[in-house]
Write a protein that holds these residues in place. Structure first.
Motif, PDB file in Angstrom:
ATOM      1  N   UNK A   1       0.826  -1.210   0.000  1.00 44.75           N
ATOM      2  CA  UNK A   1       0.000   0.000   0.000  1.00 44.75           C
ATOM      3  C   UNK A   1       0.860   1.260   0.000  1.00 44.75           C
ATOM      4  N   UNK A   2       0.303   2.302  -0.574  1.00 46.24           N
ATOM      5  CA  UNK A   2       0.971   3.592  -0.655  1.00 46.24           C
ATOM      6  C   UNK A   2       0.634   4.388   0.594  1.00 46.24           C
ATOM      7  N   UNK A   3       1.662   4.954   1.227  1.00 49.23           N
ATOM      8  CA  UNK A   3       1.477   5.785   2.418  1.00 49.23           C
ATOM      9  C   UNK A   3       1.895   7.205   2.060  1.00 49.23           C
ATOM     10  N   UNK A   4       0.936   8.122   2.019  1.00 51.51           N
ATOM     11  CA  UNK A   4       1.181   9.511   1.629  1.00 51.51           C
ATOM     12  C   UNK A   4       2.217  10.134   2.558  1.00 51.51           C
ATOM     13  N   UNK A   5       3.193  10.905   2.070  1.00 44.09           N
ATOM     14  CA  UNK A   5       3.278  11.380   0.686  1.00 44.09           C
ATOM     15  C   UNK A   5       4.246  10.605  -0.214  1.00 44.09           C
ATOM     16  N   UNK A   6       5.191   9.829   0.356  1.00 42.65           N
ATOM     17  CA  UNK A   6       6.242   9.284  -0.512  1.00 42.65           C
ATOM     18  C   UNK A   6       6.752   7.911  -0.077  1.00 42.65           C
ATOM     19  N   UNK A   7       5.882   7.110   0.545  1.00 43.38           N
ATOM     20  CA  UNK A   7       6.339   5.825   1.063  1.00 43.38           C
ATOM     21  C   UNK A   7       5.473   4.682   0.533  1.00 43.38           C
ATOM     22  N   UNK A   8       6.109   3.590   0.197  1.00 44.46           N
ATOM     23  CA  UNK A   8       5.404   2.369  -0.199  1.00 44.46           C
ATOM     24  C   UNK A   8       5.647   1.344   0.901  1.00 44.46           C
ATOM     25  N   UNK A   9       4.586   0.805   1.474  1.00 44.32           N
ATOM     26  CA  UNK A   9       4.715  -0.140   2.585  1.00 44.32           C
ATOM     27  C   UNK A   9       4.336  -1.544   2.111  1.00 44.32           C
ATOM     28  N   UNK A  10       5.271  -2.476   2.271  1.00 38.23           N
ATOM     29  CA  UNK A  10       5.054  -3.865   1.850  1.00 38.23           C
ATOM     30  C   UNK A  10       5.156  -4.765   3.079  1.00 38.23           C
ATOM     31  N   UNK A  11       4.131  -5.549   3.319  1.00 40.50           N
ATOM     32  CA  UNK A  11       4.155  -6.519   4.410  1.00 40.50           C
ATOM     33  C   UNK A  11       4.243  -7.916   3.810  1.00 40.50           C
ATOM     34  N   UNK A  12       5.181  -8.714   4.324  1.00 39.31           N
ATOM     35  CA  UNK A  12       5.354 -10.056   3.789  1.00 39.31           C
ATOM     36  C   UNK A  12       5.400 -11.080   4.916  1.00 39.31           C
ATOM     37  N   UNK A  13       5.033 -12.312   4.558  1.00 42.82           N
ATOM     38  CA  UNK A  13       5.222 -13.447   5.457  1.00 42.82           C
ATOM     39  C   UNK A  13       6.465 -14.178   4.976  1.00 42.82           C
TER      40      UNK A  13
END
Length: 251
Positions: free
Chosen positions: A76-88
């Motif tokens: 998911x995109x977190x405003x303003x400039x971060x992409x958050x990836x959750x993995x198992x």
């Protein structure tokens, strides 16, 4: 009147264009945040300063999931400039020998790797499985007796959670009502069925080091009730040794 309308429309277009430019500048990925393994950032292959509008989340998931050790839970995109990836992150928990190689699997039987031999891999070897399919990397092994997979899952999960995997050399699943293991130190461990596995592994953790420290070799440790542990020497002579106290229940 018409000139005033044109002027209002012109100013409105200028505002929209300006805000669009500002948004496009703001909505660029300048940081990729991953929960746990840093390797996932490389697998995601996201260019710094790449516009969020150019990103295809499904493609990001596909690139990461191509590595069998990882499974994407969310992007998911977190405003303003971060992409958050959750993995198992899947963990190598056991080895399964087949006719055409050795499978490295997690606790569910998901195949992470396939090796020609066991080599120097220090993981418990699962034997007695009646495999029917699922022996390729990225698949989950299937047994003609489904309860074997449930038993394997229960045992491997508790061995990992209680930091006891290093104690075990073999896990035999031939009979799910009479499961047994062999320790690296040479003891046979009778588990009974796969219920109350947390308690059974706790008893094993408490008893095995004591027997080793007192010089015992071979013989049978029985923890099948989950309520106590007993030891019978190889000769079968002498009293059954029953520890009087339960080991620490901390995982």
């Amino acid at each position: 009147m018409r000139a005033r309308i044109y002027l209002v429309l012109f100013l409105l277009l200028v505002v929209i264009a300006g805000s669009g430019y500002a948004c496009s500048e703001a909505m660029r990925v300048r940081e990729v945040e991953v929960h746990d393994p840093a390797e996932v950032v490389d697998l995601a292959s996201i260019a710094n300063e790449e516009s969020v509008f150019a990103l295809r989340f499904d493609q990001i998931k596909e690139r990461i999931n191509a590595n069998p050790y990882y499974e994407v839970e969310s992007v998911r995109y977190v405003f303003p400039d971060k992409l958050r990836i959750s993995v198992h992150e899947r963990r190598a928990s056991a080895l399964i020998s087949t006719l055409d190689g050795v499978l490295v699997v997690d606790e569910t039987g998901f195949v992470l790797e396939k090796q020609p031999t066991m080599g120097d891999l220090s993981l418990p070897v699962v034997s007695g499985l009646r495999l029917t399919e699922g022996t390729k990397v990225g698949e989950t092994v299937v047994s003609s007796q489904e309860s074997q997979i449930d038993a394997m899952h229960a045992i491997l999960t508790q061995l990992y959670e209680q930091n006891a995997s290093q104690l075990i050399s073999e896990i035999n699943l031939d009979a799910v009502s009479d499961l047994w293991m062999t320790t690296v130190s040479g003891f046979e461990v009778r588990l009974g069925n796969f219920e109350n596995m947390d308690q059974k592994i706790r008893w094993l953790r408490g008893v095995e080091p004591v027997l080793v420290s007192e010089g015992y070799q071979g013989g049978v440790i029985t923890v099948s009730t989950g309520k106590n542990a007993s030891y019978l020497p190889v000769s079968g002579e002498g009293e059954l040794i029953e520890p009087s106290t339960q080991p620490d229940t901390a995982g």
